[in-house]
Design a protein around this motif. Structure first.
Motif, short mmCIF file in Angstrom:
data_model
loop_
_atom_site.label_atom_id
_atom_site.label_comp_id
_atom_site.label_asym_id
_atom_site.label_seq_id
_atom_site.Cartn_x
_atom_site.Cartn_y
_atom_site.Cartn_z
N TRP A 39 0.94 -1.19 0.08
CA TRP A 39 0.04 0.07 -0.05
C TRP A 39 0.86 1.18 -0.08
CZ3 TRP A 39 -5.55 0.56 0.60
CH2 TRP A 39 -6.16 -0.64 0.69
N PRO A 40 0.58 2.10 -0.86
CA PRO A 40 1.41 3.56 -0.90
C PRO A 40 1.03 4.31 0.63
CG PRO A 40 -0.78 3.75 -2.07
CD PRO A 40 -0.52 2.40 -1.80
N SER A 83 -10.34 -3.28 -8.33
CA SER A 83 -9.38 -3.55 -9.44
C SER A 83 -8.92 -4.70 -9.70
CB SER A 83 -8.05 -2.57 -8.86
OG SER A 83 -6.99 -2.59 -9.98
N PRO A 135 -9.70 0.44 -12.82
CA PRO A 135 -8.59 0.94 -12.78
C PRO A 135 -7.91 0.71 -11.59
CG PRO A 135 -10.02 2.51 -13.67
CD PRO A 135 -10.88 1.50 -13.24
N PRO A 193 -5.76 1.59 -8.27
CA PRO A 193 -5.60 2.93 -7.55
C PRO A 193 -4.40 3.55 -7.71
CG PRO A 193 -6.87 1.26 -6.29
CD PRO A 193 -6.24 0.52 -7.41
N GLU A 194 -4.43 5.04 -7.59
CA GLU A 194 -2.98 5.56 -7.64
C GLU A 194 -1.92 5.22 -6.48
OE1 GLU A 194 -1.58 10.42 -7.47
OE2 GLU A 194 -3.37 9.87 -7.61
N GLY A 195 -1.01 5.11 -6.82
CA GLY A 195 0.25 4.70 -6.00
C GLY A 195 0.63 3.29 -5.93
N ASP A 245 1.69 -0.50 -7.60
CA ASP A 245 2.49 -1.10 -8.56
C ASP A 245 1.60 -1.92 -9.61
OD1 ASP A 245 3.86 -2.91 -10.07
OD2 ASP A 245 5.74 -2.13 -9.02
N ARG A 246 1.26 -1.37 -10.70
CA ARG A 246 0.54 -1.97 -11.55
C ARG A 246 0.84 -3.67 -11.96
NH1 ARG A 246 -3.03 1.32 -14.19
NH2 ARG A 246 -3.03 3.65 -13.69
#
Length: 448
Positions: A150-151, A326, A332, A334-336, A338-339
């Motif tokens: 988690w970011p 996701s 999509p 979430p921001e932050g 690692d895809r």
């Protein structure tokens, strides 16, 4: 409480476990036993004085919602039926969405990491207290393996676990294999985590195997225990005498002699830690601030619980719903995050669903043959799990029938019969109209 050396009891190796020498206790997946119909193997083990500990996997103590009362009652019933001295669960979230976030309710089908933030810690502490109040014996909670990070995390794993134990008094089930997993996948130092833990809170220790692929460690519980995991166990044993150590193996079971060797390797790792001059000193658990947690020796130090506890739940719920959506619904990333790692986690969840559905409904891979797994993974991509694995199996079969995905008439007929038998509130063969029809058919056959 001294448990000694144990092994995870599974139906596939029940006879092996009963014959294995030097086993002091066993652990059983709580959801896989029925209080009124305990397996004969477990009953025999109990009669011999072997302790049986139930290990829950679906409570979701890390969920943003409060623990479900029905699940807690079921866990308490299994604990009482097994005569267990304690019960264990995971520090993980397993479902998200619903009324708290005004979004569809989703299930992961597996354990996902909670963010190591103040909001998540506050929610977890309250959830643990709710569980403690509902269970008849002490609760211990396990650190999990993680593929994703988690970011914006505010605490290390050791700090997070320390403050959880300090604020709730909960015991810890320390999984050294998961410390190794998080070392490979998240770059976290196992020795640092051990140095920050309240070692006196450890109830027992898990040891398990896994494998590495493309730089990612998968905690499979289906492979031999690697040397780095045993080394972490030795490090732990040099700091504290673990009350109990247990080998986990869920599938791909080796020959009995090989499992006995793994258990003996675990014993030797513990002995090595106890007989070697300890390179570390135990953490100063009387001073939580020395661990970097900012705790104040219990209570609600630094937390959002109290007047804003519902706000903390809502913030955590929204974050978890976005992550789970996701992973299982293709929304999509979430921001932050690692895809690439999110993709690995999504595939792992889908694979886990396919494996568990095959276990709870073994007729499906029997009917569909080699095409089962590909068909299920294709279904899983667009159909998140919302009601448990048995419901998942029915929905999968119903979708194949409804979309006419099965071309072979014999296979389609067998699948339809399987689905009809199980899709109602009672099995088709037990429904009155079916019984009457069958009786009438027998009368006509006799007359003919």
């Amino acid at each position: 409480m001294r448990l000694g050396t144990g092994i995870g009891w599974r139906p596939e190796i029940a006879d092996v476990v009963e014959r294995m020498p030097g086993i002091d206790w066993v652990e059983v997946v709580a959801e896989n036993v029925c209080p009124g119909h305990l397996p004969e193997s477990l009953l025999r083990l109990r009669e011999r004085g072997v302790t049986v500990v139930p290990h829950g996997v679906s409570l979701g103590l890390g969920d943003a919602d409060r623990p479900d009362a029905g699940r807690l009652t079921a866990l308490a019933e299994r604990t009482a039926a097994l005569g267990s001295p304690l019960v264990t669960e995971h520090i993980a979230f397993v479902r998200a969405g619903g009324p708290l976030t005004a979004s569809p309710r989703l299930e992961a089908g597996h354990l996902l990491p909670v963010p190591r933030t103040r909001d998540a810690l506050d929610v977890l502490c309250e959830n643990v207290r709710i569980a403690q109040d509902a269970l008849p014996v002490p609760l211990a909670v396990e650190n999990i393996a993680a593929l994703i990070s988690w970011p914006g995390e505010e605490l290390t794993e050791g700090q997070f676990l320390y403050e959880l134990a300090d604020r709730t008094g909960v015991r810890l089930l320390l999984d050294v294999a998961n410390l190794h997993t998080n070392h490979v996948n998240r770059g976290e130092d196992p020795a640092k985590a051990l140095a920050e833990l309240p070692l006196e809170a450890i109830a027992y220790v898990h040891v398990a195997g896994g494998f590495e692929r493309d730089g990612v460690w998968h905690d499979s519980h289906a492979h031999p225990v690697p040397r780095p995991v045993l080394d972490i166990l030795t490090d732990l044993a040099s700091r504290v005498a673990p009350p109990g150590v247990l080998l986990e193996r869920d599938e791909n079971f080796p020959e009995p002699a090989e499992m006995e060797r793994e258990v003996e390797a675990i014993r030797q790792a513990v002995t090595a830690g106890r007989t070697t001059a300890p390179p570390h000193s135990a953490p100063a658990t009387s001073d939580p601030s020395a661990q970097g947690t900012g705790a104040a020796g219990g209570g609600e130090a630094g937390g959002a619980l109290g007047g804003s506890r519902d706000a903390a739940r809502e913030r955590l719920g929204l974050a978890q719903a976005a992550v789970l959506s996701s992973l299982v619904a293709g929304t999509p990333v979430p921001e932050g995050f690692d895809r690439v790692r999110m993709g690995v986690q999504a595939r792992a969840l889908a694979g886990k669903r396919a494996d568990v559905v095959a276990k709870v409904a073994p007729e499906l891979p029997g009917i569909l043959g080699d095409g089962y797994r590909q068909a299920f993974l294709g279904y899983a991509q667009g159909h998140p799990m919302t009601g448990g694995y048995r419901r998942d199996a029915l929905d999968f079969a119903g979708r194949l029938l409804g979309e006419r995905r099965v071309e072979d008439p014999a296979v389609r007929r067998a699948l339809r019969e399987w689905w009809l038998e199980r899709s109602g509130p009672v099995p088709l063969s037990r429904r009155p109209v079916v019984r009457v029809a069958r009786a009438a058919r027998k009368v006509l056959l006799r007359k003919g």
